[in-house]
Design an enzyme around this catalytic site. Structure first.
Site, short mmCIF file in Angstrom:
data_model
loop_
_atom_site.label_atom_id
_atom_site.label_comp_id
_atom_site.label_asym_id
_atom_site.label_seq_id
_atom_site.Cartn_x
_atom_site.Cartn_y
_atom_site.Cartn_z
N ASP A 22 24.16 111.81 78.96
CA ASP A 22 24.13 112.23 80.14
C ASP A 22 23.80 111.40 80.95
OD1 ASP A 22 26.81 113.11 79.47
OD2 ASP A 22 26.42 114.86 80.55
N GLU A 43 29.54 108.70 69.94
CA GLU A 43 29.67 107.48 70.85
C GLU A 43 28.88 106.18 70.16
OE1 GLU A 43 29.36 107.65 74.95
OE2 GLU A 43 30.23 109.43 73.27
N THR A 100 27.04 109.05 65.09
CA THR A 100 27.74 109.53 66.42
C THR A 100 28.99 109.00 66.70
OG1 THR A 100 26.58 108.13 68.53
CG2 THR A 100 25.28 109.85 66.79
#
Lengths: 253, 434
Positions: A153, A230, A228
């Site tokens: 994040d 992401e 991943t």
């Protein structure tokens, strides 16, 4: 097992859990008090629950010297773990994720992969925990050889910078868990966060950067952006990524 | 136990009481007691006299409850800090405030390095700060010193800070059941990054730390007290747990003190008696103090004696031993107590007999000194207690208030599932659909 098969959360064709049934908030507050069980100390981590094939629950003849060596902090949907599992089949690794629904998904995913590929994926597991608080409860000093912080994040507001998973103070704890020579991998698609992570690592007396040559020779480095969920999303959108890979060294006297 | 901690989480604001604290000069030249924001010091030189503090910054010295006080190892400076986010460093000669350091958050613990060159303090967000006293001249006021972040527990209240006897390590304990042992670096202003160990084993908040050391074991062993009502003995260089003493059970306090109540009484304070391997332990609800003896060669803890205070309700909130005189100073008290004539109160008692000659815990006979027998006599009591006599029932209420305040602050709240769902539903950061 019958129940699992009948579960609507599991895809009938692949046997894997379907992500749409594990939707969760994108973020979770790492500062809030936790409501999940935390092992009292690393010796209280039940390896037979995580790696039932490696640690048979009923026998004492386990290879008790075997310990978790890789930790994927904020493992998300577990893409990296699954790629690493076959690349390092003898190494125990664990994903740590704060969001409980996401953790549930990864758990189901690993179980399904184990059923579909007998003998494989026995070396990976996942746990729901706040790794910013409880790393010392899971790992002994110098136990880990690799730690991953992939697409964490960004927490843009300055007020929320202390929620970032890489900070000078938290690096002290990561340096404790990593053995000398252990490697910390970080990557992000947010330039500001990339600079922040690099600056924290660069200024820390117990980490040094890997050289370009070492990065090229490391088979794990390319997985950072490709393995991943992401990372794939960023690649799909043609975004940039910012990487910082550092080695744990002895602190200068 | 299951139901007790489930509560609103909102109602704790009105019970902001602070326990009374005591600290004794290493050579017993003076004694300091705090009650709430008040710092009271008594000089024991000669016949003894009350000290008036001098601070150039005018106004009250502390504006809110003091949470930590400590003398430096050489006795030259004294540090006080607390909820007003100020750390005050006093010269013990003139009792001038030589330096006031501002903290961003409320301060929960202070410690001075053994060489007296650094003051460390911890705040409610888990950060440990360091101030160097390099250029401190006890006669001259310092310009505004700035504290620097040295280490941090991630967002957890630090309850205690302690330097190891050899000065190599700084030990910090938090409400997340954790004790961290960090190498105290040569340049602390650059941060303390090397973690020696974590001492893990407590199953509730860690409330207090102390070191036991002798000439045979100069590096010392760490003892810790916790909300799980145990005192534990640790090897700090490996972080390994050497022994656990369930003080309540072992001292036979459970039968006499409560009937069928499951709730553990937290250990509130630990104090090692210098030059002998005894530890004074204060426990919630115990009228008196438990003395543990620590066998350093066998690495075990055992109960040596339960010292009860006869004739009054005395549940100590803090205790300190003097290095030279063989006395254990204790204080019981609280500030901001509601519903009584005396909103803050303190009572000082002393146990004597800790001389080097009677090291054998079996034969040790502690003596609780009467008010007229204590150093400084009634003059000291008048200064440190504020008054000579306090009503009996107020002390019970005070002990109860301290207990509630401690559990509100440090015990993790357990919300029921319904409550959590309700809170999720009423979140105000949810985006409204357009």
């Amino acid at each position: 097992m019958l129940e699992t098969k009948a579960s609507p959360n599991i895809s009938k064709s692949t046997g894997l859990p379907r992500k749409r049934f594990y939707r969760a908030r994108a973020h979770s507050n790492p500062l809030s008090d936790s409501h999940f069980p935390v092992p009292i100390s690393p010796s209280h981590v039940d390896y037979s629950l995580h790696y039932p094939h490696v640690f048979l629950p009923s026998s004492d003849q386990n290879d008790s010297s075997k310990k978790i060596q890789f930790a994927d902090i904020g493992c998300g949907f577990g893409g990296l773990l699954i790629s690493l599992s076959t690349l390092f089949p003898e190494t125990l690794m664990i994903g740590m994720e704060l969001r409980d629904k996401v953790t549930e998904y990864v758990k189901e995913r690993i179980l399904a992969l184990r059923v579909a590929n007998p003998g494989q994926y026995q070396n990976i597991s996942v746990t729901r925990t706040n790794s910013m608080k409880y790393i010392p409860n899971y790992f002994e000093k110098g136990q880990l050889s690799k730690m991953f912080f992939l697409f964490p994040d960004p927490h843009f507001k300055e007020k929320n910078h202390r929620r970032r998973v890489i900070s000078t103070h938290l690096l002290d704890e990561y340096a404790y868990a990593l053995g000398v020579g252990g490697i910390i991998y970080t990557i992000t698609d947010v330039e500001e966060l990339g600079e922040w992570m690099k600056a924290c690592l660069e200024s820390h007396p117990m980490f040094e950067a890997l050289t370009e040559k070492e990065l090229e020779a490391d088979p794990v480095v390319e997985l950072l952006s490709s393995a991943t969920e992401e990372g794939q999303k960023v690649a799909r959108n043609g975004g940039q990524t910012f990487r910082a890979v550092y080695r744990r060294i002895m602190p200068p006297l | 136990m299951e139901d007790a901690p489930i509560e609103d989480g909102e109602n704790h604001k009105d019970i902001d009481v602070a326990p009374a604290l005591i600290s004794v000069h290493p050579a017993q030249e003076s004694v300091a007691v705090t009650v709430g924001s008040e710092l009271r010091v008594f000089d024991l030189h000669g016949g003894g006299s009350a000290v008036s503090l001098v601070d150039d910054s005018h106004g009250p010295f502390h504006k809110d409850s003091i949470r930590a006080i400590r003398y430096g190892a050489n006795g030259k400076v004294f540090v006080s800090a607390g909820d007003d986010k100020l750390v005050k460093i006093w010269s013990t000669e003139s009792w001038h405030c030589i330096c006031t350091v501002s903290s961003e958050k409320r301060v929960t613990a202070v410690a001075l390095s053994n060489d007296g060159l650094h003051v460390c303090f911890a705040d409610k967000f888990g950060v440990v700060w360091v101030v160097d006293l390099d250029s401190v001249d006890s006669n001259q006021a310092l310009v505004n010193k700035k504290a620097v972040q040295m280490l941090a527990h991630y967002c957890s209240i630090i309850t205690s800070l302690e330097f190891s006897p050899d000065g190599r390590f700084i030990v910090s304990a938090d409400r997340d059941f954790k004790i961290r042992v960090t190498v105290f670096p040569k340049k602390p202003l650059d941060g303390a990054h090397e973690i020696q160990s974590f001492c893990l084993g407590h199953t509730e908040f860690v409330s207090c730390l102390a070191f036991v050391s002798t000439s045979e074991y100069p590096q010392g062993f760490l003892v810790s007290g916790s909300g799980d009502s145990t005192v534990r003995l640790w090897n700090i260089s490996s972080g390994s747990l050497l022994d656990t003493c369930e003080v309540e059970v072992k001292a036979g306090l459970l039968e006499s003190n409560r009937r069928g109540e499951e709730c553990n009484s937290a250990i509130t304070d630990l104090c090692t008696i210098p030059d002998c391997t005894m530890i004074a332990v204060a426990i919630q609800s115990l009228q008196g103090i438990v003395l543990l003896s620590c066998d350093l060669s066998a690495r075990t803890l055992s109960i040596a004696k339960v010292v009860s205070i006869m004739g009054e309700t005395f549940i100590p909130t803090s205790s300190r031993a003097s290095f030279s005189a063989g006395l254990l100073w204790m204080v019981a008290g609280v500030s901001n107590l509601r519903g009584f004539d005396h909103p803050s109160l303190a009572r000082v008692r002393i146990i004597s007999g800790f001389n080097k000659s009677n090291l054998d815990p079996q034969e040790f006979e502690p003596i609780v000194l009467e008010d007229n027998e204590i150093p400084g006599g009634y003059k000291l009591l008048e200064k440190l207690q504020g008054s000579v006599a306090v009503e009996e029932k107020v002390f019970l209420a005070a002990a109860e208030a301290v207990k509630t305040a401690m559990s509100n602050l440090l015990v993790k709240k357990q919300y029921s599932v319904e409550k959590r769902e309700f809170r999720k539903r009423t979140r105000n950061d949810r985006k409204t659909k357009q």
